[in-house]
Design a protein around this motif. Sequence first.
Motif, PDB file in Angstrom:
ATOM      1  N   GLU A  45      -9.918  -5.875   6.509  1.00  0.00           N
ATOM      2  CA  GLU A  45      -9.323  -6.206   5.599  1.00  0.00           C
ATOM      3  C   GLU A  45      -9.567  -7.256   4.284  1.00  0.00           C
ATOM      4  N   SER A  49     -12.001  -6.420   0.654  1.00  0.00           N
ATOM      5  CA  SER A  49     -11.673  -7.441  -0.371  1.00  0.00           C
ATOM      6  C   SER A  49     -12.885  -8.027  -0.998  1.00  0.00           C
ATOM      7  N   GLU A 254      -3.026  -2.447   4.185  1.00  0.00           N
ATOM      8  CA  GLU A 254      -2.934  -3.937   3.105  1.00  0.00           C
ATOM      9  C   GLU A 254      -4.313  -4.447   3.555  1.00  0.00           C
ATOM     10  N   ILE A 255      -5.005  -5.051   2.484  1.00  0.00           N
ATOM     11  CA  ILE A 255      -6.089  -5.875   2.727  1.00  0.00           C
ATOM     12  C   ILE A 255      -6.031  -7.192   2.124  1.00  0.00           C
ATOM     13  N   ASP A 258      -5.329  -7.030  -2.239  1.00  0.00           N
ATOM     14  CA  ASP A 258      -5.202  -5.766  -2.421  1.00  0.00           C
ATOM     15  C   ASP A 258      -4.858  -5.381  -3.870  1.00  0.00           C
ATOM     16  N   TYR A 305      -3.350   1.264  -8.598  1.00  0.00           N
ATOM     17  CA  TYR A 305      -2.962  -0.117  -8.114  1.00  0.00           C
ATOM     18  C   TYR A 305      -2.159  -0.961  -9.562  1.00  0.00           C
TER      19      TYR A 305
END
Length: 657
Positions: A45, A49, A254-255, A258, A305
Amino acid sequence: MNKELSIDMLAAVKKPARYTGGEFGSIFKEEADVRIALAFPDVYEVGMSYLGFKILYHLVNKMEGIAAERAYAPWIDMEQLMRERRIVLTTLETKKALCECDLVGFTLQYELSYTNILNMLDLGGVSVLAEERGEEEPFVVVGGPCVFNPEPLADVIDFAILGEGEEALPEVLTCYRNWKREGKPGGRQEFLHRVVRIPGVYVPSFYDVTYNEDHTIQAVNPNTPNAPVTVTKRVVADLNEVDFPTAPVVPFGEIVHDRIMLEMFRGCSRGCRFCHAGMVYRPVRERRPEVLRELAHKQVDNTGYEEISLVSLSTADYSCLGPFLDNMIADFKDRKVSVSLPSLRIDAFSVDVAKKVQAVRKSGLTFAPEAGSQRMRDVINKGVTEEDLLHAVSAAFANGWKKVKLYFMIGLPGETDEDVLAIAQLAKKVQWKFKEITGKGGCQVTISASSFVPKPYTAFQWAPQDTLEEIRRKQGLLIEATRIKNLTFQYHDGKTSIMEGIFARGDRRLGKALYLAWQRGQRFDGWADVFDFERWQQALQDCGLDPDFYNHRARGENEVFPWEHLQPAVNRAFLASEYKKAKQGLLTADCRQGRCNGCGVCQRLGVPVMDWSGRAYDASKEKGFAPLAEKMASGDNQSYSTATQRPGLPKEGGDAE
């Protein structure tokens, strides 16, 4: 070689989505002439990113016959299972073990991730030490911001790429493919002799380091004719011409970040004297607004997104941010896609920007005064005043904000207890400003204070770092001074800052301690619940190394640094001048607002600053510019102090001595 993670293993660990792969947007190339594993030395995660890997993943996979795949550090629970069952670390795409790839590329984002590099190589079946790698093992290459001093990893890496990789990495991979197609003549050494000819490539084994009796560096010299005396970073002249990824991998879980990351520009010209990134990423090069809008639309279409983050070292410095934001918000309003900025300048304009991007829900605002007193802000060349901050928060409070977060550093060179306590006093003034504006209390102010770490290629590369005892004492001062309602004080463990400081300015002798600490169980040193300071201290002691030598002594004015053969193109004389100005509390103006300051980057790289409209200007051709040596001889030094130039910064001044 066992490469399969079983269902019971995935069920037994936290966040199994870290290890499955197969995400939307992943690129699979079963057949490839050359395969590179882009390996991030932290958990999924965090690594997912990182924008740099997204860019390289996209660019490399567009090359015919060359594949880029991803690998991340397994968390401790998964590593334990992997070692128990003798399962090797693989890429997420085609499940190739790291040892089955042609190259393994790591990013050096943070000094406390170095043990993870060793651990990932070992888990991936790759010999940890470069000298022990066989002819069929992959080459280990590194890049990223810390690559300007990779010396603590000299025993581990085969080579490094300095600077921006969009052009350099494809050249390296093409060089490897040609060598491989020829049947790998001359073995590993022959490839290293070929790749070192590519500008920006550094091969540590091609350099010998000699030391003085006081353990400082005497010289770093190439030991082969192919290796240059100094290696200068690669830089992309025009970001508008770079093929930016518009269909990035979308994670299942989830990162950290995100959301869509839209890179506005690279570089920063503000010249904060503590900031490593502000120096090594110069010069400033902006993308055109129309290019950015097109990239944003494609990414929203391809990812789904609902947030676009405008990222850069100082996004609020984008030269047409106001109208660009208006257009972006209008473009995506009906699609329910928000636009966000990671940080704000300390001025009223930033509050106006925040009003636009937080029109629906007002979360907290974040500002970075960096220091509590004006004296210290001048020392670090922050270029803002207390009046600037109070004016900005006044505008924020008048428009409905109730929460403010303020970032500071403690342990800056020349800092006194009065400067430390000024942090708490400034926070109290912000609370009082809220009461003055709104007529009531309740303003929530959070202070976050990190411990200063001197970095290479900054004005403070000569400065000593505070000892652990001094860091804790200053933290204690602030703990007592911030026992106030609605005032929260956050700080980091000073032990990690000490180790970061050791490796930030360390030399290749640290490699033995790094290897020993990893053998004894060190990994994920950036995670407080895993980091073991005592184990590190013991490893350094067992290798005959003195931690104080690396971070608690002032460097000599003419001392040779371990990293100076690796160049981001910033003049040492300019940095020395900035250090002198820091001691005098003199400011240096932003070169984009006035004349060239003589840092040397534009001239040495031959790359001009580029603003949003696409017009470029070359600092070396600006009226009033003189070469650094010429200015030193003439005594042309337009420094200025806050006492005579407040408020605001003049358009010209602050030339390097």
